[in-house]
Design a protein around this motif. Structure first.
Motif, PDB file in Angstrom:
ATOM      1  N   PRO A 217     127.179  -7.516   8.782  1.00 30.99           N
ATOM      2  CA  PRO A 217     126.262  -7.126   9.866  1.00 30.99           C
ATOM      3  C   PRO A 217     124.871  -7.698   9.642  1.00 30.99           C
ATOM      4  CG  PRO A 217     127.504  -5.231   9.098  1.00 30.99           C
ATOM      5  CD  PRO A 217     127.809  -6.353   8.154  1.00 30.99           C
ATOM      6  N   ARG A 218     124.428  -7.734   8.407  1.00 27.34           N
ATOM      7  CA  ARG A 218     123.163  -8.395   8.084  1.00 27.34           C
ATOM      8  C   ARG A 218     123.462  -9.526   7.112  1.00 27.34           C
ATOM      9  NH1 ARG A 218     122.985  -3.596  10.113  1.00 27.34           N
ATOM     10  NH2 ARG A 218     124.399  -3.055   8.426  1.00 27.34           N
ATOM     11  N   GLY A 219     123.103 -10.751   7.514  1.00 27.27           N
ATOM     12  CA  GLY A 219     123.367 -11.914   6.671  1.00 27.27           C
ATOM     13  C   GLY A 219     124.405 -12.842   7.292  1.00 27.27           C
ATOM     14  N   LYS A 220     124.921 -12.462   8.455  1.00 25.62           N
ATOM     15  CA  LYS A 220     125.991 -13.229   9.109  1.00 25.62           C
ATOM     16  C   LYS A 220     125.592 -14.699   9.315  1.00 25.62           C
ATOM     17  CE  LYS A 220     128.348 -13.171  13.510  1.00 25.62           C
ATOM     18  NZ  LYS A 220     128.171 -12.773  14.871  1.00 25.62           N
ATOM     19  N   LYS A 221     124.422 -14.871   9.891  1.00 23.97           N
ATOM     20  CA  LYS A 221     123.963 -16.224  10.221  1.00 23.97           C
ATOM     21  C   LYS A 221     123.560 -16.973   8.938  1.00 23.97           C
ATOM     22  CE  LYS A 221     119.864 -17.123  12.108  1.00 23.97           C
ATOM     23  NZ  LYS A 221     118.787 -16.400  12.449  1.00 23.97           N
ATOM     24  N   GLU A 222     122.834 -16.274   8.076  1.00 28.88           N
ATOM     25  CA  GLU A 222     122.248 -16.914   6.902  1.00 28.88           C
ATOM     26  C   GLU A 222     123.296 -17.329   5.866  1.00 28.88           C
ATOM     27  OE1 GLU A 222     121.261 -14.137   8.340  1.00 28.88           O
ATOM     28  OE2 GLU A 222     119.196 -14.520   8.958  1.00 28.88           O
ATOM     29  N   LEU A 223     124.422 -16.605   5.799  1.00 31.17           N
ATOM     30  CA  LEU A 223     125.402 -16.902   4.746  1.00 31.17           C
ATOM     31  C   LEU A 223     126.349 -18.053   5.106  1.00 31.17           C
ATOM     32  CD1 LEU A 223     126.340 -13.333   3.419  1.00 31.17           C
ATOM     33  CD2 LEU A 223     125.135 -15.135   2.174  1.00 31.17           C
TER      34      LEU A 223
ATOM     35  N   GLU B 116     139.851 -14.363   2.760  1.00 29.02           N
ATOM     36  CA  GLU B 116     139.431 -14.977   4.033  1.00 29.02           C
ATOM     37  C   GLU B 116     138.788 -16.304   3.645  1.00 29.02           C
ATOM     38  OE1 GLU B 116     139.381 -14.419   7.654  1.00 29.02           O
ATOM     39  OE2 GLU B 116     138.932 -16.472   7.061  1.00 29.02           O
ATOM     40  N   PHE B 117     139.413 -17.394   4.081  1.00 28.96           N
ATOM     41  CA  PHE B 117     139.004 -18.682   3.536  1.00 28.96           C
ATOM     42  C   PHE B 117     138.289 -19.589   4.536  1.00 28.96           C
ATOM     43  CE2 PHE B 117     142.641 -17.047   1.117  1.00 28.96           C
ATOM     44  CZ  PHE B 117     141.977 -16.829  -0.087  1.00 28.96           C
ATOM     45  N   ILE B 118     137.955 -19.047   5.695  1.00 28.83           N
ATOM     46  CA  ILE B 118     137.206 -19.838   6.675  1.00 28.83           C
ATOM     47  C   ILE B 118     135.772 -19.291   6.714  1.00 28.83           C
ATOM     48  CG2 ILE B 118     137.087 -20.554   9.114  1.00 28.83           C
ATOM     49  CD1 ILE B 118     140.158 -19.859   9.170  1.00 28.83           C
ATOM     50  N   PRO B 119     134.785 -20.130   6.332  1.00 28.34           N
ATOM     51  CA  PRO B 119     133.407 -19.629   6.228  1.00 28.34           C
ATOM     52  C   PRO B 119     132.940 -18.851   7.457  1.00 28.34           C
ATOM     53  CG  PRO B 119     133.525 -21.846   5.376  1.00 28.34           C
ATOM     54  CD  PRO B 119     134.882 -21.541   5.934  1.00 28.34           C
ATOM     55  N   LYS B 120     133.186 -19.387   8.650  1.00 30.11           N
ATOM     56  CA  LYS B 120     132.719 -18.733   9.886  1.00 30.11           C
ATOM     57  C   LYS B 120     133.344 -17.342  10.028  1.00 30.11           C
ATOM     58  CE  LYS B 120     130.408 -19.182  13.734  1.00 30.11           C
ATOM     59  NZ  LYS B 120     130.651 -19.553  15.080  1.00 30.11           N
ATOM     60  N   GLU B 121     134.645 -17.264   9.731  1.00 32.39           N
ATOM     61  CA  GLU B 121     135.339 -15.967   9.827  1.00 32.39           C
ATOM     62  C   GLU B 121     134.791 -15.003   8.787  1.00 32.39           C
ATOM     63  OE1 GLU B 121     137.571 -14.986  12.103  1.00 32.39           O
ATOM     64  OE2 GLU B 121     137.102 -16.901  13.056  1.00 32.39           O
ATOM     65  N   LEU B 122     134.538 -15.529   7.600  1.00 27.62           N
ATOM     66  CA  LEU B 122     134.033 -14.685   6.512  1.00 27.62           C
ATOM     67  C   LEU B 122     132.686 -14.052   6.894  1.00 27.62           C
ATOM     68  CD1 LEU B 122     134.528 -13.735   3.588  1.00 27.62           C
ATOM     69  CD2 LEU B 122     133.341 -15.786   2.799  1.00 27.62           C
ATOM     70  N   THR B 123     131.843 -14.830   7.560  1.00 26.00           N
ATOM     71  CA  THR B 123     130.510 -14.306   7.910  1.00 26.00           C
ATOM     72  C   THR B 123     130.597 -13.129   8.889  1.00 26.00           C
ATOM     73  OG1 THR B 123     130.232 -15.828   9.767  1.00 26.00           O
ATOM     74  CG2 THR B 123     129.332 -16.551   7.645  1.00 26.00           C
ATOM     75  N   GLN B 124     131.717 -13.022   9.627  1.00 24.62           N
ATOM     76  CA  GLN B 124     131.849 -11.936  10.621  1.00 24.62           C
ATOM     77  C   GLN B 124     131.845 -10.555   9.964  1.00 24.62           C
ATOM     78  OE1 GLN B 124     131.754 -12.809  13.852  1.00 24.62           O
ATOM     79  NE2 GLN B 124     131.663 -14.902  13.051  1.00 24.62           N
TER      80      GLN B 124
END
Ligand SMILES: Cc1cc2nc3c(=O)[nH]c(=O)nc-3n(C[C@H](O)[C@H](O)[C@H](O)COP(=O)(O)OP(=O)(O)OC[C@H]3O[C@@H](n4cnc5c(N)ncnc54)[C@H](O)[C@@H]3O)c2cc1C
Length: 407
Positions: free
Chosen positions: A69-75, A58-66
């Motif tokens: 469950p914990r760390g979505k915003k921070e990563l 998965e090479f899109i940062p926003k998609e990867l963060t999905q």
């Protein structure tokens, strides 16, 4: 007392990735890894069923963060600096080729976690990283310019320390004594135990479904749509694992006893399902309802649902009553199952919990509470669903810490 520029506590995935990248960026740096066990990288060894699911395609940062469950915003920020593509390149540069499986998981071409371990050990040796075993850290003291670290046998001193101890309650206590807040650990990533006649004969069957977790009042608290796998114990597969991870904090107070509502037709509503059934009744009246699966459902599942709707095996579509069709539409789209407990998913014990993310600067992974103390990996309150995302968190954190401590 032994001195170093950087002491990394924990010889796991995150600890090694930090150490190697730091030593590579600044060869002058004296880097020591303190590991409590008599071996390093033990979790890497058993990971991914011995194959090590290193990362995910998965090479899109926003998609990867999905997937966190914990760390979505921070990563999100850190992934813009180092993410999956960088991981692939990092290993490739060191002679480890990764391959992509159909579901996006990435493994070494060798299909052996030992390849990853060998890569880390040879890189650490080449770069002069010192690795000390049987050094269980018992105490961390912060002095004006240094940290003093006591293990069971020795004392160490360093200007910068990296805590990469995974999910470890004792280290969390030490971190609390240094002023950090630790979010209590609860299990994440588990399967649901369900004893129910409708699925008892169907283990191994997998189908796309939408699943809702209901509260005592029947209100939806969580929802997921993905492949669902029926097991000997109940239900698993991505649909359930996602609910267990996203719902880790919701399901724990319920003591893993709650109802779920399964829509075997995914997004189709009960009304639309009923309309479709009425149409089938008018089109194929002579056929027995039980015999041929509809809606592209697996035949055994269809037959189990028909039985659960109270419809006799011999009934034809023409003979099916309005009540029969109503019950069938309900069983197809809103079947309630009682969950009575949880089981570990493939030995993969993942917990939600760890150092509170508000206390970490995610540009560097440095503590906001204690200067020159950094975190990498699962020690933080970050966890992911299965698929290589937990290791990606370790690589990204380790890389960013290495950049920060070598500045
Ligand atoms: C069976 C299993 C399979 C898994 N498979 C995958 C997979 O395929 N892909 C994936 O992405 N994730 C997987 N995971 C999750 C993944 O292994 C973890 O997310 C990852 O290992 C976290 O790395 P870490 O370095 O933060 O912690 P760890 O790997 O747990 O390493 C922490 C290290 O710190 C040491 N330590 C702890 N306390 C002290 C102390 N007081 N003093 C000194 N040392 C200490 C420990 O002994 C350990 O070596 C799996 C987990 C399990 C249990």
């Amino acid at each position: 007392m032994k001195q170093a520029d950087v002491i990394i506590i924990g010889g796991g995935a995150a600890g090694f990735f930090t150490a190697i990248n730091a030593a590579e960026k600044n060869p002058e740096l004296k880097v020591i890894i303190l590991e409590r066990g008599k071996e390093v990288l033990t979790k890497v060894k058993v990971s991914g069923g011995g194959r090590c699911n290193v990362t995910h395609a998965e090479f899109i940062p926003k998609e990867l963060t999905q997937n966190y469950p914990r760390g979505k915003k921070e990563l999100l920020g850190p992934f813009h600096t180092f993410m999956t593509g960088d991981t692939i390149e990092w290993f490739e540069k060191r002679g480890v080729e990764l391959k992509i499986e159909e579901d996006g998981r990435m493994f070494p071409v060798s299909d052996s976690s030992q390849t990853i371990i060998d890569c880390f050990l040879s890189e650490a040796k080449r770069l002069g990283v010192e690795m000390l075993l049987n050094q269980s850290v018992k105490e961390i003291q912060k002095e004006a310019y240094n940290f003093i670290i006591n293990t069971t046998t020795d004392t160490f001193s360093a200007g910068k320390i990296v805590v990469a101890t995974g999910s470890n309650p004792k280290i969390w206590q030490l971190l609390e004594s240094l002023g950090h807040t630790v979010v209590p650990a609860v299990p994440s990533l588990f399967t649901f135990n369900i004893k129910d006649g409708r699925i008892i004969d169907l283990p191994g069957l997998s189908t796309d479904a939408s699943v809702k977790v209901l509260d005592e009042k029947g209100k939806t608290v969580l929802e997921s749509s993905s492949p669902l796998l029926i097991t000997h114990w109940g239900m698993s597969g991505p649909a359930i694992l996602k609910l267990s991870a996203w719902g880790a904090r919701v399901l724990e107070p319920l003591k893993y006893h709650f109802n779920i509502e399964v829509n075997w037709l995914n997004t189709l509503s009960e009304e639309d399902a009923l309309d479709a059934l009425k149409e089938l009744k008018s089109l194929q009246g002579k056929q027995t309802l039980f015999k041929y699966a509809q809606f592209e459902l697996p035949k055994r599942l269809w037959q189990s649902i028909v039985k659960a709707s109270g419809i006799d095996e011999r009934i034809t579509w023409a003979d099916a009553t309005r009540e029969n069709l109503q019950n069938l539409a309900n069983q197809l789209t809103a079947a309630i199952f009682e969950v009575t407990g949880k089981s570990t998913f493939k030995e993969e014990f993942v917990t939600a919990g760890g150092v509170d993310l508000k206390e970490v600067n995610f540009k560097t992974f440095e503590s906001r509470v204690c200067k020159n103390l950094f975190f990498a990996g699962e020690v933080l309150n970050i966890d992911a669903i299965t698929g290589g995302f937990n290791f990606q968190n370790a690589w990204t954190g380790g890389y960013l810490v290495a950049q920060a401590i070598t500045k």
